[in-house]
Design a protein around this motif. Structure first.
Motif, mmCIF file in Angstrom:
data_model
loop_
_atom_site.group_PDB
_atom_site.id
_atom_site.type_symbol
_atom_site.label_atom_id
_atom_site.label_comp_id
_atom_site.label_asym_id
_atom_site.label_seq_id
_atom_site.Cartn_x
_atom_site.Cartn_y
_atom_site.Cartn_z
ATOM 1 N N TRP A 110 0.821 -1.196 -0.118
ATOM 2 C CA TRP A 110 0.090 -0.011 -0.061
ATOM 3 C C TRP A 110 1.095 1.242 -0.046
ATOM 4 N N SER A 161 -19.149 0.923 8.716
ATOM 5 C CA SER A 161 -18.230 1.200 7.463
ATOM 6 C C SER A 161 -18.794 1.940 6.631
ATOM 7 N N ASN A 187 -17.049 5.687 5.186
ATOM 8 C CA ASN A 187 -16.879 5.845 3.895
ATOM 9 C C ASN A 187 -17.442 7.412 3.462
ATOM 10 N N TYR A 193 -5.071 12.648 2.228
ATOM 11 C CA TYR A 193 -4.490 11.618 1.410
ATOM 12 C C TYR A 193 -3.232 12.122 1.152
ATOM 13 N N SER A 242 -6.807 7.884 5.448
ATOM 14 C CA SER A 242 -7.383 7.868 4.244
ATOM 15 C C SER A 242 -7.297 6.235 3.894
ATOM 16 N N ASP A 243 -6.650 5.173 4.512
ATOM 17 C CA ASP A 243 -6.657 3.894 4.104
ATOM 18 C C ASP A 243 -8.039 3.077 4.659
ATOM 19 N N SER A 274 -11.233 3.170 4.897
ATOM 20 C CA SER A 274 -12.380 2.732 4.003
ATOM 21 C C SER A 274 -11.901 1.329 3.266
ATOM 22 N N TYR A 275 -10.541 1.182 3.024
ATOM 23 C CA TYR A 275 -10.255 0.055 2.383
ATOM 24 C C TYR A 275 -9.977 -1.140 3.400
ATOM 25 N N LEU A 276 -9.777 -0.770 4.726
ATOM 26 C CA LEU A 276 -9.568 -1.850 5.738
ATOM 27 C C LEU A 276 -10.762 -2.149 6.560
#
Length: 443
Positions: free
Chosen positions: A371, A422, A426, A432, A437-438, A440-442
């Protein structure tokens, strides 16, 4: 005889939090301290350790970028680093005591001994109070082996003016790992002994093993299923005989096999305060077996982590309880914990295998080393374990191994304690590129 509404025995972060809050609510308060004002954390614990670790962190960041902008890593100058550390620790006792005095809190220096449940004696002077709070903290435990007088403790490590060439740490807990990493990073040849195969009990086993493997690559010698059997002086060095009969010849031997509560010699048993070798027993209102005596912090017998912010939380709770602004039992939030090592290992919430065995949860392990957040610093070991409750989809636990583990776990702690789903995450726009900023992907 001087009388008070409350006397707090111990001036660490928990005792301080209670004292300041209580005097602000109009209580007449005194604080007793038998050692350094301010307690373990700022004098010989978290704060000085973090100053030393800061240099290790800086060195690690440069080493990661070797041949990616830097040609060689800096060498840590131990003497200069310790001098820098002293600028933080040396003023603490005076500043902490003066802060109490300035707030209108009476300070008493010496060891408190109870005469009865409303009276203590300190340096031949009696003091009375309607209520007491025990906030006496812990001290290092020492293994009972031949030559135990040669052991040094974490307190000694954090005040060393010179860095030994060779060191043995006995113990596999977070204190031993953290100090071993600092010593190794600063140039010592380090050995660590642990009596079984799994150090850092309570942390995720898989990520702990990844951390140990990384520390081995850095040069720390781990001796599992081993402990010190005896220590003897050999010239200017020490001979440490292991249970497996190997002998190590080193310059210093540190014992980090746990900590024990400071409860002896206060006459607690005579007035009916119940305690064990693990600490003072309290109910869910932090009340001891004597109705007007309460306790907080590391001197408690409890399953909660014995950490500085936990003590402060308990101090603030007791201030509300004893000023009658609440009658509710103490309610702890989810509490994060961390090992400040290379890299950091942190966790919060449900993480243990036995908690996940019910089938109500799903766990995902992510390798974050590719990442951008981590790759731009050439950080090769970054992992996260995320635990989700299947029925609700809510985050309930996480473990992170990496240089930014503290930042990520703090964010996860907020999400768990605030029950943030979640979709709420989001909807947020974070700076960023950052750890935030990570999210929402985690999750």
């Amino acid at each position: 005889m001087k009388s008070f509404d409350l006397i707090i025995i111990g001036s660490g972060p928990g005792g301080m939090a209670a004292a300041y809050d209580l005097v602000a609510k109009g209580k007449k308060v005194a604080v007793v301290e038998a050692d350094l004002w301010g307690g373990t954390c700022p004098n010989r614990g978290c704060d000085p350790k973090k100053v030393l670790y800061g240099a290790v962190e800086a060195k690690d960041n440069v080493e990661q970028l070797n041949h990616h902008g830097f040609e060689k890593a800096p060498k840590i100058n131990w003497a200069e680093l310790m001098a820098f550390k002293d600028t933080f620790t040396e003023p603490v006792p005076v500043e902490q005591q003066q802060g109490l005095i300035s707030a209108g809190i009476h300070t008493i220096s010496g060891k408190a001994v109870f005469k009865d449940k409303h009276t203590i004696t300190v340096e031949n002077q009696d003091y009375q109070a309607k209520q007491f709070i025990l906030a006496t903290g812990q001290r290092s435990a020492i293994l009972e082996i031949p030559g135990k007088e040669h052991f040094r403790t974490s307190t000694d490590f954090l005040s060393m003016k010179e860095l030994p060439e060779t060191i043995v740490f006995v113990g596999g807990g977070y204190i031993s790992l953290e100090l071993a990493n600092i010593a190794n990073s600063c140039g010592s040849d380090v050995h660590l002994l642990h009596h079984n195969e799994q150090p850092l009990k309570g942390f995720d086993e898989e990520l702990t093993n990844d951390l140990i493997e990384n520390l081995q690559k850095r040069g720390i010698h781990f001796h599992f299923n081993e402990s010190a059997e005896s220590i003897s002086k050999q010239g200017a060095q020490y001979s440490v005989r292991l249970t497996g009969k190997e002998t190590l010849l080193v310059d210093r031997v540190f014992c980090a096999t746990g900590r024990i509560p400071n409860v002896e010699g206060m006459n607690l048993e005579a007035i009916g305060v119940d305690f064990t070798s693990k600490g003072v027993k309290v109910n869910d209102h932090l009340q001891t077996t004597v109705d007007n005596i309460y306790a907080l912090g590391d001197c408690l017998e409890k399953h909660r982590p014995k950490l500085t912010p936990v003590s402060s939380f308990e101090g603030s709770y007791l201030a509300k309880l004893l000023s009658e602004t609440t009658q509710e039992a103490i309610q702890y939030p989810e509490i994060p914990t961390i090992i400040f090592s290379s890299p950091k290992l942190a966790q919060v919430g449900l993480t243990k295998t036995r908690d996940l065995a019910s089938g109500k949860y799903k766990q995902q392990t992510l390798d974050l080393s590719k990442w951008f957040t981590y790759k731009h610093l050439n950080e090769s070991l970054v992992k996260a374990k995320i635990v989700i409750e299947k029925e609700t989809g809510m985050l309930v636990g996480a473990t992170v191994l990496g240089n930014e583990a503290d930042q990520l776990i703090n964010l996860f702690t907020v999400m768990i304690n605030q029950s943030l789903p979640s979709d709420k995450i989001n909807q947020m726009i974070m700076l960023y590129p950052t750890v935030s900023s990570d999210l929402s992907y985690l999750y």
